[in-house]
Design a protein around this motif. Structure first.
Motif, PDB file in Angstrom:
ATOM      1  N   PHE A  30       0.856  -1.186   0.000  1.00 13.82           N
ATOM      2  CA  PHE A  30       0.000   0.000   0.000  1.00 13.82           C
ATOM      3  C   PHE A  30       0.887   1.227   0.000  1.00 13.82           C
ATOM      4  N   ARG A  31       0.894   1.953  -1.106  1.00 18.28           N
ATOM      5  CA  ARG A  31       1.850   3.040  -1.274  1.00 18.28           C
ATOM      6  C   ARG A  31       1.584   4.264  -0.392  1.00 18.28           C
ATOM      7  N   PRO A  32       0.332   4.715  -0.254  1.00 21.07           N
ATOM      8  CA  PRO A  32       0.138   6.029   0.374  1.00 21.07           C
ATOM      9  C   PRO A  32       0.547   6.120   1.835  1.00 21.07           C
ATOM     10  N   GLY A  33       0.299   5.067   2.627  1.00 24.81           N
ATOM     11  CA  GLY A  33       0.564   5.187   4.046  1.00 24.81           C
ATOM     12  C   GLY A  33      -0.409   6.163   4.685  1.00 24.81           C
ATOM     13  N   PHE A  34       0.075   6.900   5.692  1.00 26.43           N
ATOM     14  CA  PHE A  34      -0.762   7.833   6.440  1.00 26.43           C
ATOM     15  C   PHE A  34      -0.163   9.236   6.317  1.00 26.43           C
ATOM     16  N   GLY A  35      -0.998  10.207   5.995  1.00 28.81           N
ATOM     17  CA  GLY A  35      -0.504  11.561   5.832  1.00 28.81           C
ATOM     18  C   GLY A  35       0.060  11.788   4.439  1.00 28.81           C
ATOM     19  N   PRO A  36       0.758  12.910   4.223  1.00 32.85           N
ATOM     20  CA  PRO A  36       1.304  13.218   2.889  1.00 32.85           C
ATOM     21  C   PRO A  36       2.246  12.118   2.408  1.00 32.85           C
ATOM     22  N   ARG A  37       2.176  11.806   1.131  1.00 32.62           N
ATOM     23  CA  ARG A  37       3.090  10.818   0.563  1.00 32.62           C
ATOM     24  C   ARG A  37       4.367  11.519   0.135  1.00 32.62           C
ATOM     25  N   ILE A  38       5.496  11.130   0.692  1.00 32.53           N
ATOM     26  CA  ILE A  38       6.741  11.877   0.503  1.00 32.53           C
ATOM     27  C   ILE A  38       7.774  11.131  -0.315  1.00 32.53           C
ATOM     28  N   ASP A  39       7.443   9.933  -0.799  1.00 31.86           N
ATOM     29  CA  ASP A  39       8.442   9.128  -1.509  1.00 31.86           C
ATOM     30  C   ASP A  39       9.131   9.905  -2.631  1.00 31.86           C
ATOM     31  N   GLY A  40       8.368  10.694  -3.377  1.00 36.13           N
ATOM     32  CA  GLY A  40       8.934  11.399  -4.524  1.00 36.13           C
ATOM     33  C   GLY A  40      10.033  12.375  -4.159  1.00 36.13           C
ATOM     34  N   LEU A  41      10.046  12.844  -2.905  1.00 31.81           N
ATOM     35  CA  LEU A  41      11.105  13.768  -2.502  1.00 31.81           C
ATOM     36  C   LEU A  41      12.481  13.120  -2.532  1.00 31.81           C
ATOM     37  N   PHE A  42      12.520  11.799  -2.412  1.00 30.90           N
ATOM     38  CA  PHE A  42      13.812  11.122  -2.347  1.00 30.90           C
ATOM     39  C   PHE A  42      14.290  10.635  -3.710  1.00 30.90           C
ATOM     40  N   LYS A  43      13.507  10.894  -4.746  1.00 27.66           N
ATOM     41  CA  LYS A  43      13.973  10.647  -6.110  1.00 27.66           C
ATOM     42  C   LYS A  43      15.180  11.544  -6.358  1.00 27.66           C
ATOM     43  N   GLN A  44      16.248  10.952  -6.844  1.00 30.18           N
ATOM     44  CA  GLN A  44      17.498  11.648  -7.158  1.00 30.18           C
ATOM     45  C   GLN A  44      18.312  12.023  -5.924  1.00 30.18           C
ATOM     46  N   SER A  45      17.867  11.567  -4.739  1.00 36.46           N
ATOM     47  CA  SER A  45      18.704  11.537  -3.527  1.00 36.46           C
ATOM     48  C   SER A  45      19.128  12.896  -2.992  1.00 36.46           C
ATOM     49  N   ASN A  46      18.379  13.945  -3.270  1.00 33.59           N
ATOM     50  CA  ASN A  46      18.743  15.249  -2.722  1.00 33.59           C
ATOM     51  C   ASN A  46      18.498  15.367  -1.227  1.00 33.59           C
ATOM     52  N   PHE A  47      17.564  14.573  -0.708  1.00 37.02           N
ATOM     53  CA  PHE A  47      17.144  14.753   0.675  1.00 37.02           C
ATOM     54  C   PHE A  47      17.408  13.532   1.549  1.00 37.02           C
ATOM     55  N   GLY A  48      18.174  12.592   1.049  1.00 34.70           N
ATOM     56  CA  GLY A  48      18.501  11.429   1.843  1.00 34.70           C
ATOM     57  C   GLY A  48      19.090  10.316   1.011  1.00 34.70           C
ATOM     58  N   VAL A  49      19.635   9.297   1.699  1.00 32.16           N
ATOM     59  CA  VAL A  49      20.239   8.131   1.046  1.00 32.16           C
ATOM     60  C   VAL A  49      19.260   6.970   1.172  1.00 32.16           C
ATOM     61  N   VAL A  50      18.772   6.473   0.048  1.00 30.20           N
ATOM     62  CA  VAL A  50      17.849   5.347   0.068  1.00 30.20           C
ATOM     63  C   VAL A  50      18.647   4.069   0.288  1.00 30.20           C
ATOM     64  N   THR A  51      18.323   3.349   1.361  1.00 28.44           N
ATOM     65  CA  THR A  51      19.072   2.141   1.709  1.00 28.44           C
ATOM     66  C   THR A  51      18.267   0.856   1.482  1.00 28.44           C
ATOM     67  N   LYS A  52      16.963   0.978   1.342  1.00 28.91           N
ATOM     68  CA  LYS A  52      16.111  -0.154   0.969  1.00 28.91           C
ATOM     69  C   LYS A  52      14.948   0.388   0.172  1.00 28.91           C
ATOM     70  N   MET A  53      14.453  -0.422  -0.775  1.00 28.26           N
ATOM     71  CA  MET A  53      13.287  -0.012  -1.551  1.00 28.26           C
ATOM     72  C   MET A  53      12.514  -1.251  -1.969  1.00 28.26           C
ATOM     73  N   GLY A  54      11.198  -1.145  -1.902  1.00 29.87           N
ATOM     74  CA  GLY A  54      10.339  -2.202  -2.398  1.00 29.87           C
ATOM     75  C   GLY A  54       9.909  -1.928  -3.825  1.00 29.87           C
ATOM     76  N   PHE A  55       9.744  -2.986  -4.600  1.00 32.44           N
ATOM     77  CA  PHE A  55       9.266  -2.867  -5.978  1.00 32.44           C
ATOM     78  C   PHE A  55       8.158  -3.878  -6.221  1.00 32.44           C
ATOM     79  N   TRP A  56       7.151  -3.468  -6.958  1.00 32.37           N
ATOM     80  CA  TRP A  56       6.153  -4.404  -7.427  1.00 32.37           C
ATOM     81  C   TRP A  56       6.702  -5.125  -8.649  1.00 32.37           C
ATOM     82  N   LEU A  57       6.602  -6.431  -8.646  1.00 35.69           N
ATOM     83  CA  LEU A  57       7.099  -7.257  -9.746  1.00 35.69           C
ATOM     84  C   LEU A  57       5.936  -7.788 -10.573  1.00 35.69           C
ATOM     85  N   MET A  58       6.233  -8.086 -11.805  1.00 36.18           N
ATOM     86  CA  MET A  58       5.225  -8.564 -12.751  1.00 36.18           C
ATOM     87  C   MET A  58       5.095 -10.084 -12.654  1.00 36.18           C
TER      88      MET A  58
END
Length: 545
Positions: A208-236
């Protein structure tokens, strides 16, 4: 030793000692020989004073080590630049955006944390490549597919964070949109989980992507605001069957109704796999052409294509008809049960038959997985969820301005998904290509890799000559200006052009950039995280120069 900007040699030496205490001396890289690996081999600034070179590199093995390194960097105000595997050729490679940064190399963090066949997701660390995950799935015998770019040697997380795309079904092709839930080390060293992961013990973090409150995942695209150390992906889920279907239309301007019709079919989810546009006038697409052999082009057509003034489409259409060739061809990737593929194709055929002279061929529907020997004969197995490096077998690179071409930088504007825009873009960019005698195909076509817009990617040559590279940079700036005049913006670019491209997103006196830098000031006041990446900096760092 190269020292980060505005950092004293003593503080830098102290920071390096502290880094080594966290990761071990073997995983701190400061020698010239080691740091050569953190240059962008496709840099259009190679060997020049402005080429951004790393001051050091450090390779942590866990999120905890990342957090410790980031806290040290904050203490000494050391700019850090995270990379996953550094395979981002054409868009920056392993090099930082700003000279003197310390590359945070996450290649050792290469674990598949969790994979769930029932719910179709995976959780990975940044060092997991497409090859790694593919092999992991094969070893476990799971009926899951990955969506991979070409070449497939990069990181799932790195590719997603830089806006990479693939070639299977639409929900999986845009790799950042296919992510669900991430763990991030913030610039102060605190660890954050997005979405449902913010709840300890959450059972639906990757569902479930949204979670609770504002969805902030997009802020971490391109790593300006943090280092992504784990990520989930939906597979086909592995489809039952696969087929390709090819349709052709006879006239140049048939592209206008053709794009409209396919667009409606995509929006209605009848066309779900990638479709590619080409012109039979430019030659065959057999294995010989793919592996570097010359395309078979009718001599009368070749004269038109090679006209120094540009190919006259009226003449080209007439020559194609005389040679018994259609002008446009579309190949579709079709997935699912055989009867579903056949029904999809019948819907496509019925809709496109409104264009006079349209013809259709549905190739054999084949059960999956294909035999290994059949996969081996394919030029690109990516549409079957199989990563490869076969794009490097396209043949030798060209020379440009009498200099050997060693790589490319991508000019990647997004244009409207209409036939009129495709015609305009092909004309505009071909004229610039002829003006500067750029190497490339006689006709270049937009890509339908995005669902509702075209991507018109062009690879500009990179050499080891500063003079030639300066010319290429000037051509790139001209392309950007011409595109921006028409409202076509780039979605991704190489570090040498971050400021240039951000400058074109200038609505309301650069409100977007100012908003992002306001966030940067709040979460990264010392300006240490991914300095300069996509032209976003903390204001204090900008003021310091």
């Amino acid at each position: 030793m190269n020292v980060p900007p505005h950092v004293s040699p003593a503080d830098f030496a102290a920071a390096l000692r502290a880094f080594a205490e966290v990761v071990g001396a073997d995983w701190l890289f400061t020698s010239d020989e080691d740091l050569e690996l953190y240059r962008d081999s496709y840099s259009v600034l190679w060997g020049e004073a402005d080429e951004p070179r790393a001051a050091a590199a450090v390779a942590p093995a866990s999120a905890e080590e990342v957090a410790a390194l980031v806290r040290i960097a904050n203490r000494y105000r050391i700019p850090v630049y995270p990379i996953s595997t550094g395979k981002n050729l054409g868009y920056g490679g392993a090099a930082p955006a700003v000279a003197g940064s310390v590359v945070l190399d996450l290649k050792r963090m290469n674990r598949v944390i969790e994979i769930d066949e029932r719910n179709g997701y995976v959780v990975v660390e940044p060092g997991v490549s497409y090859f790694d995950l593919y092999n992991y799935i094969q070893e476990k015998g799971l009926k899951l597919w990955i969506d991979c770019p070409s070449p497939g040697w990069g990181s799932l997380i790195g590719n997603a964070l830089d806006g990479g795309v693939g070639v299977t079904l639409a929900p999986y092709r845009n790799h950042f949109d296919a992510q669900c839930g991430m763990e991030v080390v913030l610039p102060d060293g605190r660890v954050l989980r997005t979405g449902m992961g913010a709840m300890p013990g959450a059972k639906t973090w990757q569902q479930f992507r949204p979670g609770f409150g504002p969805r902030i995942d997009g802020l971490f695209k391109q790593s300006n605001f943090g280092v992504v150390t784990k990520m989930g992906f939906w597979l086909m889920p592995q489809p039952e069957s696969h087929a390709t279907g090819v349709l052709t239309v006879p006239r140049f301007h048939d592209i206008i109704p053709l794009v409209d019709i396919i667009g409606r079919l995509e929006q209605g989810k009848i066309v779900q796999g990638l479709w590619t546009l080409s012109s039979p006038t430019t030659g065959t697409r057999g294995d010989a052409a793919h592996f570097g052999g010359p395309p078979a082009i009718d001599p009368a057509i070749r004269v038109i294509l090679e006209d120094p003034a540009g190919a006259d489409m009226t003449k080209l259409e007439a020559a194609a008809q005389a040679a018994g060739l259609p002008f446009w061809s579309c190949e579709f990737q079709l997935y699912g049960p055989a009867r579903f593929i056949e029904a999809q194709w019948e819907c496509i055929r019925e809709a496109v038959s409104a264009i006079p002279g349209a013809q259709f061929t549905l190739n054999p529907v084949r059960a999956l997985p294909l035999p290994a020997e059949d996969v081996a004969r394919m030029f690109d197995p990516g549409p079957l969820g199989i990563p490869s490096l076969r794009t490097f077998s396209l043949g030798p690179m060209y020379t440009y301005e009498d200099q050997e071409v060693v790589g490319h930088i991508f000019f990647s504007p997004v244009i409207p998904r209409t036939g009129e825009a495709a015609i305009e873009a092909m004309d505009v960019f071909a004229r610039i290509g002829r003006k500067y005698k750029l190497p490339g195909p006689p006709l270049q076509f937009p890509s339908a890799i995005f669902e509702r817009a075209f991507l018109f990617a062009m690879g500009l040559p990179v050499t080891r000559s500063p003079e030639v590279n300066a010319k290429v940079r000037a051509i790139f700036r001209e392309l950007v200006a011409v595109a921006a005049e028409r409202g076509w913006g780039e979605y991704r670019t190489a570090p040498a052009f971050y400021e240039l491209i951000m400058g074109t997103y200038s609505y309301n006196d650069h409100a977007l950039r100012d908003f992002l830098e306001t966030i940067k000031d709040a979460v990264d006041p010392n300006g240490i995280m991914s300095v300069g990446r996509y032209a976003i900096r903390a204001r204090a760092a900008k003021a310091a120069g």
